[in-house]
Design a protein around this motif. Structure first.
Motif, PDB file in Angstrom:
ATOM      1  N   ILE A  78       0.848  -1.190   0.073  1.00 40.34           N
ATOM      2  CA  ILE A  78      -0.156   0.088  -0.072  1.00 40.34           C
ATOM      3  C   ILE A  78       0.771   1.177   0.105  1.00 40.34           C
ATOM      4  O   ILE A  78       1.976   1.248   0.842  1.00 40.34           O
ATOM      5  CB  ILE A  78      -0.877  -0.160   1.402  1.00 40.34           C
ATOM      6  CG1 ILE A  78      -1.945  -1.177   1.219  1.00 40.34           C
ATOM      7  CG2 ILE A  78      -1.801   1.253   1.241  1.00 40.34           C
ATOM      8  CD1 ILE A  78      -2.620  -1.321   2.635  1.00 40.34           C
ATOM      9  N   VAL A  79       0.576   2.072  -1.000  1.00 39.67           N
ATOM     10  CA  VAL A  79       1.510   3.221  -1.160  1.00 39.67           C
ATOM     11  C   VAL A  79       1.716   4.301   0.204  1.00 39.67           C
ATOM     12  O   VAL A  79       3.009   4.489   0.246  1.00 39.67           O
ATOM     13  CB  VAL A  79       0.908   4.234  -2.310  1.00 39.67           C
ATOM     14  CG1 VAL A  79      -0.518   4.718  -1.758  1.00 39.67           C
ATOM     15  CG2 VAL A  79       1.621   5.111  -2.614  1.00 39.67           C
ATOM     16  N   HIS A  80       0.977   4.253   1.079  1.00 37.74           N
ATOM     17  CA  HIS A  80       1.103   4.592   2.425  1.00 37.74           C
ATOM     18  C   HIS A  80       1.762   4.160   3.352  1.00 37.74           C
ATOM     19  O   HIS A  80       2.487   4.510   4.325  1.00 37.74           O
ATOM     20  CB  HIS A  80      -0.077   5.539   3.074  1.00 37.74           C
ATOM     21  CG  HIS A  80      -0.870   6.296   1.872  1.00 37.74           C
ATOM     22  ND1 HIS A  80      -0.513   7.141   1.085  1.00 37.74           N
ATOM     23  CD2 HIS A  80      -2.198   6.007   1.835  1.00 37.74           C
ATOM     24  CE1 HIS A  80      -1.363   7.458   0.290  1.00 37.74           C
ATOM     25  NE2 HIS A  80      -2.383   7.015   0.563  1.00 37.74           N
ATOM     26  N   VAL A  81       2.221   2.632   2.972  1.00 37.25           N
ATOM     27  CA  VAL A  81       2.993   1.958   4.047  1.00 37.25           C
ATOM     28  C   VAL A  81       4.345   1.769   3.519  1.00 37.25           C
ATOM     29  O   VAL A  81       5.329   1.931   4.162  1.00 37.25           O
ATOM     30  CB  VAL A  81       2.352   0.332   4.205  1.00 37.25           C
ATOM     31  CG1 VAL A  81       3.201  -0.574   4.735  1.00 37.25           C
ATOM     32  CG2 VAL A  81       0.811   0.486   4.797  1.00 37.25           C
ATOM     33  N   ILE A  82       4.462   1.777   2.049  1.00 37.00           N
ATOM     34  CA  ILE A  82       5.902   1.557   1.624  1.00 37.00           C
ATOM     35  C   ILE A  82       6.801   2.916   1.694  1.00 37.00           C
ATOM     36  O   ILE A  82       8.089   2.837   1.791  1.00 37.00           O
ATOM     37  CB  ILE A  82       5.783   0.916   0.274  1.00 37.00           C
ATOM     38  CG1 ILE A  82       5.293   1.870  -0.821  1.00 37.00           C
ATOM     39  CG2 ILE A  82       5.168  -0.395   0.137  1.00 37.00           C
ATOM     40  CD1 ILE A  82       5.614   1.448  -2.182  1.00 37.00           C
ATOM     41  N   GLY A  83       6.067   4.203   1.664  1.00 37.32           N
ATOM     42  CA  GLY A  83       6.813   5.161   1.730  1.00 37.32           C
ATOM     43  C   GLY A  83       7.725   5.387   2.922  1.00 37.32           C
ATOM     44  O   GLY A  83       8.698   5.469   2.663  1.00 37.32           O
ATOM     45  N   PRO A  84       7.147   5.305   4.151  1.00 35.46           N
ATOM     46  CA  PRO A  84       7.815   5.288   5.407  1.00 35.46           C
ATOM     47  C   PRO A  84       8.721   4.275   5.378  1.00 35.46           C
ATOM     48  O   PRO A  84       9.934   4.139   5.818  1.00 35.46           O
ATOM     49  CB  PRO A  84       6.732   5.252   6.316  1.00 35.46           C
ATOM     50  CG  PRO A  84       5.441   5.822   5.855  1.00 35.46           C
ATOM     51  CD  PRO A  84       5.554   5.287   4.394  1.00 35.46           C
ATOM     52  N   GLU A  85       8.155   3.113   5.032  1.00 35.28           N
ATOM     53  CA  GLU A  85       8.909   1.750   5.306  1.00 35.28           C
ATOM     54  C   GLU A  85      10.219   1.856   4.420  1.00 35.28           C
ATOM     55  O   GLU A  85      11.378   1.330   4.755  1.00 35.28           O
ATOM     56  CB  GLU A  85       8.214   0.572   4.618  1.00 35.28           C
ATOM     57  CG  GLU A  85       8.774  -0.732   4.875  1.00 35.28           C
ATOM     58  CD  GLU A  85       7.562  -1.733   4.318  1.00 35.28           C
ATOM     59  OE1 GLU A  85       6.717  -2.396   4.950  1.00 35.28           O
ATOM     60  OE2 GLU A  85       7.606  -1.829   2.920  1.00 35.28           O
ATOM     61  N   VAL A 136      -4.703  -8.880   5.901  1.00 35.27           N
ATOM     62  CA  VAL A 136      -3.822  -8.396   4.636  1.00 35.27           C
ATOM     63  C   VAL A 136      -2.688  -7.603   5.024  1.00 35.27           C
ATOM     64  O   VAL A 136      -2.827  -6.250   5.330  1.00 35.27           O
ATOM     65  CB  VAL A 136      -4.742  -7.841   3.678  1.00 35.27           C
ATOM     66  CG1 VAL A 136      -4.048  -7.491   2.454  1.00 35.27           C
ATOM     67  CG2 VAL A 136      -5.895  -8.721   3.370  1.00 35.27           C
ATOM     68  N   PRO A 137      -1.404  -7.788   5.196  1.00 33.04           N
ATOM     69  CA  PRO A 137      -0.347  -7.167   5.493  1.00 33.04           C
ATOM     70  C   PRO A 137      -0.311  -5.786   4.470  1.00 33.04           C
ATOM     71  O   PRO A 137      -0.643  -6.004   3.255  1.00 33.04           O
ATOM     72  CB  PRO A 137       0.967  -7.693   5.252  1.00 33.04           C
ATOM     73  CG  PRO A 137       0.431  -8.996   4.536  1.00 33.04           C
ATOM     74  CD  PRO A 137      -0.900  -9.378   4.524  1.00 33.04           C
ATOM     75  N   GLY A 138       0.169  -4.546   5.092  1.00 38.70           N
ATOM     76  CA  GLY A 138       0.396  -3.342   4.316  1.00 38.70           C
ATOM     77  C   GLY A 138       1.237  -3.568   3.132  1.00 38.70           C
ATOM     78  O   GLY A 138       1.243  -2.634   2.317  1.00 38.70           O
ATOM     79  N   SER A 139       2.241  -4.183   3.503  1.00 39.15           N
ATOM     80  CA  SER A 139       3.257  -4.434   2.409  1.00 39.15           C
ATOM     81  C   SER A 139       3.852  -5.590   2.159  1.00 39.15           C
ATOM     82  O   SER A 139       3.596  -6.569   3.093  1.00 39.15           O
ATOM     83  CB  SER A 139       4.520  -3.330   2.383  1.00 39.15           C
ATOM     84  OG  SER A 139       5.128  -3.651   3.614  1.00 39.15           O
TER      85      SER A 139
END
Ligand code: SF4
Lengths: 190, 467
Positions: B114-121, B377-380
């Motif tokens: 999910i776009v908002h999970v991967i940015g910070p990650e 469903v995991p975020g990334s």
């Protein structure tokens, strides 16, 4: 995009407050890769039953709604998802203006980029409009006025750049491109 | 001369002003990071082509796919067929990225999510940046002290073409929080309580800054949950000043600065906090220690009560009555113990490793109620692998839940992961609008803790009472 100077039309009224963009167009219709043809899906879950038949009592399915280009809605219209499909669906259906006491930020921006006027009025005017579906109104974008059937003129706020874009039929991209030298300079600075 | 005290927002805004606003024209605001996905970008690329334009700064753009993508492993990795429409969107994004030289974390990429999970990650989301995406929950990235907000597809085209946006300066609203969250009360409950307080349009036209000891004590993932739902209060952005927690989170992430760059960045980031004496256009104060686990009962996120409370009565309010009719609930009745058919743990609000750990801790050694469907469903893909490395997948599977590939999934039900007509779902996502999780679906928004506890009993359950 068609310039928007003046419009006279009867209204369609959806009195509910907080009509979100998931109601305006449900997510399952976002699988398209174009902007066209979304009018058929506008308010899909209110307009059609689970078998796809039109619900006769829903206002957009009534004969009086035909040809109406102004939608009057309860407070906080367009909240929720940023999907521009909501503005596209309203325009594709034939709407040119949405009137409410309050219009959500992202929807407002999206509407303006497509020549759909988000028009906010004070409570008393909104209450009158909600109580008088089918009222014939005239919107004058240049002067920022709304003329009610009895001739009363109500002015509405419109950000000057938004007014300019509506009158000229622009989405603002041309203006941004005209700032290329400033953007270049900014990128060199930072 | 000493400069006037500024808020975090003021500082980030000022540093990105290419041209300040005037009466006649909005400001031209520079965008540091542009995230795009398969659902809201195709029309933007089409607009570029219509106008004969190209992408100005491909390297400031990152694409992923999350909204309409399948979550079944066989469809993501095994070549099983994907819905035609979704396949077309995936294909179009692949083509657009190839054509304009944009980096794409595609369907089978190990860093997709999910776009908002991967940015910070990935460490791409950094303090002081401006970040936009054609998605309203872009506010999530504000948890790291970025000014991040959702835009429409035409604006996506504007950013692709110019790396800038036309913006009027929003007003500033401080949400001052005191006290520590009680046991069983999570960041999700906190933001639901804030939404209840502000109202779902209370933040319209404002950027929120969440401040105070409550926020200082939250970890980064909890802060993301809070900022994520700023839009549910009508605010386009929510921000939290970066601090040691932020810096520790970012250190060593693949796309975060390293070495000397890190030191330079750190010095810069430390300057971002709101200055003492800076003024906001509005301030609200709340005692976070008094907050209880929260749950929604209606069709917008402001229709929310403490889990032990009763559904309010609003005689004469037709919209309220219609919402309850849709939900099949009655005014005055308790929400606790109401039967539940589906539990969804996921979405950009609550799908990070800590959320999965929280849910797994409740489910370990237990089974979900019979007849209940539970989707985790995991975020990334990175969250998925990390969860599997500590055995969380087995906890969920042994409890009777499904364990999927990452994506938005049942948060918006675009990919076929839907809640059935008339069914009740406890969902850790952010929207309970009519039909959001499927036509006729009835959504109760809650924390991962409440969702997992309710899965065990098959009824709305106060996690503090599960024992
Ligand atoms: S998880 Fe839900 S809210 Fe978040 S980006 Fe995906 S669809 Fe939007």
């Amino acid at each position: 995009m068609e310039p928007f100077t003046r419009l006279t039309s009867r209204t369609v009224v959806l009195p509910a407050a907080n009509i979100d963009t998931d109601q305006i167009i449900p997510a399952r219709f976002l699988t398209t890769t174009t902007r066209a043809g979304l009018g058929e899906r506008l308010f899909a879950d209110w307009r059609y039953d689970e078998h796809g038949a039109r619900r006769a009592q829903f206002v957009l399915n009534q004969p009086a709604a035909a040809g109406c280009r102004i939608l009057v809605a309860g407070a906080n219209f367009g909240c929720g998802s940023s999907r521009e499909h909501a503005a596209w669906a309203l325009i594709d259906h034939g709407f040119r203006a949405v009137i409410s006491t309050e219009i959500a930020d992202i929807f407002r921006n999206n509407a303006l980029k497509n020549g759909l006027l988000p028009l906010t009025v004070a409570e008393p005017t909104a209450a009158w409009l909600l109580a008088h579906p089918g009222a014939a109104l005239t919107i004058d974008v240049e002067h920022g006025t709304l003329t009610l059937p009895a001739g009363e003129i109500v002015s509405f706020p419109l950000e000057p750049f938004a007014r300019h874009c509506l009158l000229e039929g622009l989405d603002g991209l041309g203006f941004l491109l005209s700032r290329a030298a400033e953007i270049d300079a900014f990128e060199r600075r930072t | 001369m000493a400069r006037a005290p500024q808020t975090l927002f003021d500082k980030v805004w000022q540093r990105h002003e290419v041209c300040p606003e005037s009466t006649a024209t909005p400001a031209v605001l520079y965008v540091d990071l542009h995230l795009i996905h398969e659902v809201t970008s195709p029309q933007a690329f089409a607009l570029l082509r219509e106008r004969g334009l190209t992408v100005r700064r491909a390297e400031r753009t990152l694409a992923t796919m999350d909204h309409s993508t399948p979550t079944r492993t066989a469809q993501v990795f095994g070549g099983a067929p994907i819905a035609i429409d979704a396949a077309a969107q995936i294909h179009e994004l692949e083509q657009n990225c190839a054509r304009y030289g944009i980096e794409l974390l595609g369907l089978t990429h190990g860093q997709r999510g999910i776009v908002h999970v991967i940015g910070p990650e990935l460490g791409l989301t950094q303090p002081g940046e401006t970040i936009v995406c054609g998605d309203s929950h872009t506010s999530t990235h504000g948890a790291l002290g970025a000014l991040a907000f959702g835009i429409g597809s035409t604006e996506v085209a504007h950013v692709l073409a110019t790396q800038c946006l036309l913006q009027r300066k929003p007003r500033r609203l401080a949400v001052n929080l005191s006290g520590r969250l009680a046991t069983g009360v999570t960041a999700k409950d906190l933001i639901l309580a804030i939404i209840a307080r502000l109202g779902i349009s209370g933040g319209t036209g404002h950027v929120l800054e969440y401040r105070g000891e409550t926020i200082d004590a939250l970890d980064m993932e909890e802060r993301m949950t809070v900022c994520n739902m700023s839009i549910e209060a009508g605010a386009r952005a929510g921000m939290i000043a970066p601090d040691e927690t932020t810096f520790a989170y970012l250190a060593g992430r693949p796309r975060a600065p390293a070495g000397e760059d890190w030191e330079r960045a750190l010095a810069c980031w430390r300057e971002l906090r709101t200055d003492p004496g800076a003024s906001f256009d509005r301030e609200v104060a709340m005692d976070a220690a008094a907050i209880e686990p929260m749950i929604t009962y209606g069709t917008n996120p402001g229709m929310v009560i403490p889990i032990g409370g009763q559904i309010p009565q609003r005689p004469g309010d037709a919209v309220f009555a219609r919402a309850l009719e849709y939900m099949g609930l009655s005014a005055g009745e308790p929400i606790k113990d109401h039967p539940v058919n589906v539990v969804f743990i996921g979405s950009c609000t609550n799908s990070r490793l800590s959320d999965l750990r929280t849910a797994a801790a409740v489910l370990r050694g237990r089974r979900i109620a019979s007849g209940l469907t539970m989707l985790v469903v995991p975020g990334s893909q990175q969250v998925k692998r990390a969860a599997e490395a500590e055995g969380l997948d087995r906890v969920f599977l042994e409890a009777g839940a499904e364990w999927r590939e990452s994506g938005c999934s049942m948060c918006l039900g675009m990919n076929g992961d839907v809640v059935g007509r008339g069914q009740y779902a406890i969902s850790t996502s952010n929207r309970n609008f009519e039909g959001r999780q499927g036509a006729g679906a009835r959504t109760l928004l809650a924390s991962p803790l409440t969702a997992a506890a309710s899965a065990v009993r098959g009824r709305v359950t106060d996690p503090r009472e599960l024992g």
